[in-house]
Design an enzyme around this catalytic site. Structure first.
Site, short mmCIF file in Angstrom:
data_model
loop_
_atom_site.label_atom_id
_atom_site.label_comp_id
_atom_site.label_asym_id
_atom_site.label_seq_id
_atom_site.Cartn_x
_atom_site.Cartn_y
_atom_site.Cartn_z
N SER A 96 -0.08 -5.77 2.39
CA SER A 96 1.14 -5.53 1.64
C SER A 96 0.87 -4.54 0.50
O SER A 96 0.46 -3.41 0.77
CB SER A 96 1.72 -6.86 1.14
N MET A 97 1.05 -4.91 -0.75
CA MET A 97 0.72 -4.01 -1.85
C MET A 97 -0.72 -3.52 -1.73
O MET A 97 -1.03 -2.37 -2.05
CB MET A 97 0.92 -4.71 -3.20
#
Length: 248
Positions: A96-97
């Site tokens: 994700s991030m």
């Protein structure tokens, strides 16, 4: 490479230290995530691989530090730490991030003349794609997002004290990733393996495929059954992909 600093241990968590590793895997957590999320990865790949899970400021034992709400600043700090690590073939794994952080780290490491062997970009659309998201506008919106994604942090929503402790890092992380912008012409030479869930509300199949525009080193896509946290739901399958990479 410069000499390691004693402060680097604050960033780099080695849950299963390897005496004579042949390669290094740097694991980069999702928004609101922390280094122990990757503890199972360290257990599976040791002792041949030096698994380093990055602990961002503002969470767990780094709670007294202010979380970083600017992705460029966070990447620059991690980059400086990685530059001081002993030389080993380096692979990046970000969820994700963390996938975006991995991409930006690959750009910086290539500029240093120490390119990664591969970037595993998990659970995140390609850097050049954009959605108009404003999750960080309120704590209620952040909590609704965590619940929607059904991540490991979802259990915190029913624990008021733990949520109060977790919210500053969550706010900073969402602010950082939602303000991030990357041009469509940003390209690395590092090969990229994209991992995605077939039911991830944060990443469509087309958005996952778009990672191939950001590398000259080749890009392959692995689709797993599951949502945003398919890497937990399908951990054995994801681990097999990593094992195959390090066995080459």
């Amino acid at each position: 490479m410069t000499q390691p600093s004693p402060g680097d241990e604050v960033w780099c968590r080695r849950f299963h230290p390897a005496d004579k590793p042949t390669a290094r895997l740097v694991c980069l957590p999702h928004a609101g995530g922390s280094a122990p999320f990757f503890l199972p990865v360290a257990a599976e790949l040791s002792p041949d691989v030096d698994v380093v899970a990055i602990q961002y400021p503002g969470r767990q034992d780094r709670r007294a530090e202010a979380p970083v709400d600017d992705l460029t600043v966070l990447v620059d700090r991690i980059h400086q730490v990685l530059r001081r690590q002993p030389d080993l073939p380096l692979t990046l794994f970000g969820h994700s991030m963390g996938a975006v952080i991995g991409f930006e780290l690959a750009r910086r490491l290539e500029a240093d003349g120490r390119p990664p062997v591969r970037l595993f970009a998990s659970g995140r659309r390609a850097p050049g794609t954009h959605r108009d998201e404003t999750t960080f506008t309120s704590d209620a919106a952040i909590m609704a997002e965590v619940r929607r994604l059904s991540g490991t942090a979802a259990a915190l929503l029913d624990d008021e004290e733990m949520m109060r402790a977790a919210l500053p890092a969550l706010r900073a992380d969402y602010r950082a990733i939602e303000a991030y912008r990357c041009g469509p012409d940003a390209v690395v030479d590092t090969p990229i393996t994209v991992l995605t869930g077939d039911n991830d509300p944060k990443t469509t199949l087309d958005e996952a495929k778009a990672w191939d525009r950001h590398t000259r080193g080749g890009c392959d896509l692995r689709v797993f059954t599951g949502g945003h946290f398919f890497i937990s739901e399908r951990s054995a399958e994801v681990m097999q992909v990593l094992k195959e990479h390090f066995q080459k």
